[in-house]
Design a protein around this motif. Structure first.
Motif, PDB file in Angstrom:
ATOM      1  N   SER A   1      -4.262   5.458  -1.053  1.00 41.59           N
ATOM      2  CA  SER A   1      -3.861   4.018  -0.969  1.00 41.59           C
ATOM      3  C   SER A   1      -3.506   3.351  -2.075  1.00 41.59           C
ATOM      4  O   SER A   1      -3.797   3.779  -3.029  1.00 41.59           O
TER       5      SER A   1
ATOM      6  N   ASP B   1      -8.017   5.231   4.076  1.00 42.80           N
ATOM      7  CA  ASP B   1      -8.334   3.877   3.912  1.00 42.80           C
ATOM      8  C   ASP B   1      -9.425   3.216   4.908  1.00 42.80           C
ATOM      9  O   ASP B   1      -8.926   3.094   6.223  1.00 42.80           O
TER      10      ASP B   1
ATOM     11  N   GLY C   1       0.545  -1.023   0.284  1.00 46.10           N
ATOM     12  CA  GLY C   1      -0.163   0.045   0.134  1.00 46.10           C
ATOM     13  C   GLY C   1       0.814   1.205  -0.124  1.00 46.10           C
ATOM     14  O   GLY C   1       2.102   1.068  -0.296  1.00 46.10           O
TER      15      GLY C   1
END
Lengths: 305, 305
Positions: B129, B229, B12
């Protein structure tokens, strides 16, 4: 040129940005300014912010065809009382206050027959204040809300044209709806930011040094808003009390629901909630009201030397 | 070169930024990556994020002298269980999770004898992300907190050197203090931002269109954080429950005091509160943790075409 003489009363962030924007687009024949403190007037003269800076508000408004009240909301009434008798028949009187119902109630009694009072609110700002903080592009692609309140349509259209000339989009709204909308998009967020910064300030188990060092993990965003002018914001909350308390009630209600989900370990609820809120961000970026650059495209900052 | 082979598990924002920073400063001989979904692995291969992307986590960690767990906090325990048997003796195992006590409890049982487990947390991020969101300068002048928890000092110093090499400043802290500090500077601010955006989302008297158009008056700042996120943040709140609830309790307490001041018209209280909070902003800017540019120096955004 839309107005021959514009008087700016109060020379803070909004008025000084108006001065720059009026000049950039040659929207005013003459810009006259006045500020309450001698220090601000002196600064304004020094940087040539206006064509003339006067030592009284009455002097500033004499002969002006547009008078802009750009002072904290709580100061609008007394100021209107002072300048009322000096306003030229046919002139437009407007303001830039963040609350509209209270300003209308405070100012209207002092508006002479034949003067068009058209409350307005440009939704733009930074965390800085004072005559040096203004810049010409502050209003570009931002919204200015007019609250005509039954005023003469021609005068309203002229003022709208001025705001468009300064780069803004213009909407009209009634005062109560304005105050509710602003309680949601501005007043409550500011109060919450002030509170979060206050909590960090008052904690004893986490030092100020730690709060400052580790602030890039989210906290620093709140501190920008919480660095806004204390007098302006005190007046906003005192004069938009009902709408702010209404939205604050909603806020604590939702916060308690999330708090309970955390306590009960309800991950599904949290995940669903955090997913929904992404859509509004996308809408804001798509509407051109914020940058898509990561972290606001914030310039990298370096350690002090 | 500080490590010969670095395995990044989870690709990520943080891991992909590490990959870029490791390459920029030639800190790793080889970078091996793994992600749970085939789609992420495919993207990582396509953009050449790592030297190698493997199809299992065990394969990725084989022979690595540094293994970085960069997955949501709730996924750390099962992941450690899976890779534990494949870790090389003498290797360092670290993580980048936003919560430290829960990660230590979940991971420690799966760390084989002879492997140095050194929890870490780089305080850096954006609202984006995924493997494409990383960039080499993410950690520059940010802080990385190590929680050595009794680990071998030489291994700790080596990991600290890596983080410094990637541009970060390094501090050490115990897990409980870390979790409390983060509850203040990151977790509670995020929950509050999510809540504020949720309130606006759920209001019926103010439309979504209005919220979006007028968001530049404060609200938009909250939407950036609230676009983070959802899975990562769900896990943060579930695993740092006690500290978050503690700080949330403080927050609502202070909010109620301000709310009462608004209700009672106590302008002096509000003004004093709003004045104090300015000092922390100044401290953050002076410490190089945020820009002094107005409005974060945010790039002007224009209306959609």
């Amino acid at each position: 040129m839309i107005y021959e003489r514009v008087a700016l009363i109060g020379l803070g962030l909004i008025a000084s940005s108006m001065a720059h924007a009026l000049r950039r687009d040659r929207l005013a024949g003459e810009i006259v300014g006045y500020a309450r403190t001698a220090e601000t007037r002196e600064t304004a003269r020094e940087i040539g912010l206006c064509d003339r800076v006067t030592d009284t508000a009455r002097e500033a408004v004499e002969g002006a065809d547009l008078v802009v009240l750009a002072v904290p909301v709580g100061a609008m009434g007394p100021l209107a009382e002072e300048i009322g008798p000096a306003l030229r028949p046919g002139a437009t009187l407007t303001d830039v206050g963040s609350v509209k119902r209270a300003v209308i109630e405070a100012v209207t009694p002092h508006v002479p027959q034949g003067v068009h009072f058209i409350p307005a609110h440009p939704l733009a700002g930074t965390e800085y204040s004072g005559p040096r903080s203004g810049f010409a592009t502050l209003f570009d692609n931002r919204w200015c809300i007019l609250v005509p309140n039954g005023a003469d349509r021609q005068a309203v259209e002229r003022l709208a044209q001025l705001w468009r000339g300064m780069g803004a989009n213009v909407d009209e709204m009634d005062a109560d709806h304005h105050d509710l909308v602003l309680a949601v998009v501005s007043h409550t967020p500011h109060l919450i930011a002030y509170t979060m910064v206050g909590v960090a300030d008052h904690l004893e188990r986490v030092s100020h040094g730690e709060v400052i060092k580790y602030s890039a993990s989210g906290f620093r965003d709140f501190t920008r808003i919480a660095a806004s002018d204390p007098t302006m914001w005190r007046d906003v909350f005192l004069t938009n009390r009902d709408a702010t308390l209404d939205i604050l009630g909603r806020f604590t209600e939702e916060l308690f629901v999330l708090q309970r989900a955390i306590r009960m370990g309800d991950g599904a609820h949290l995940h669903a909630y955090f997913t929904q809120t992404r859509a509004i961000r996308r809408g804001i970026v798509e509407a051109g009201q914020d940058t898509a650059a990561p972290d606001f495209g914030r310039a990298p900052v370096t350690a002090p030397g």
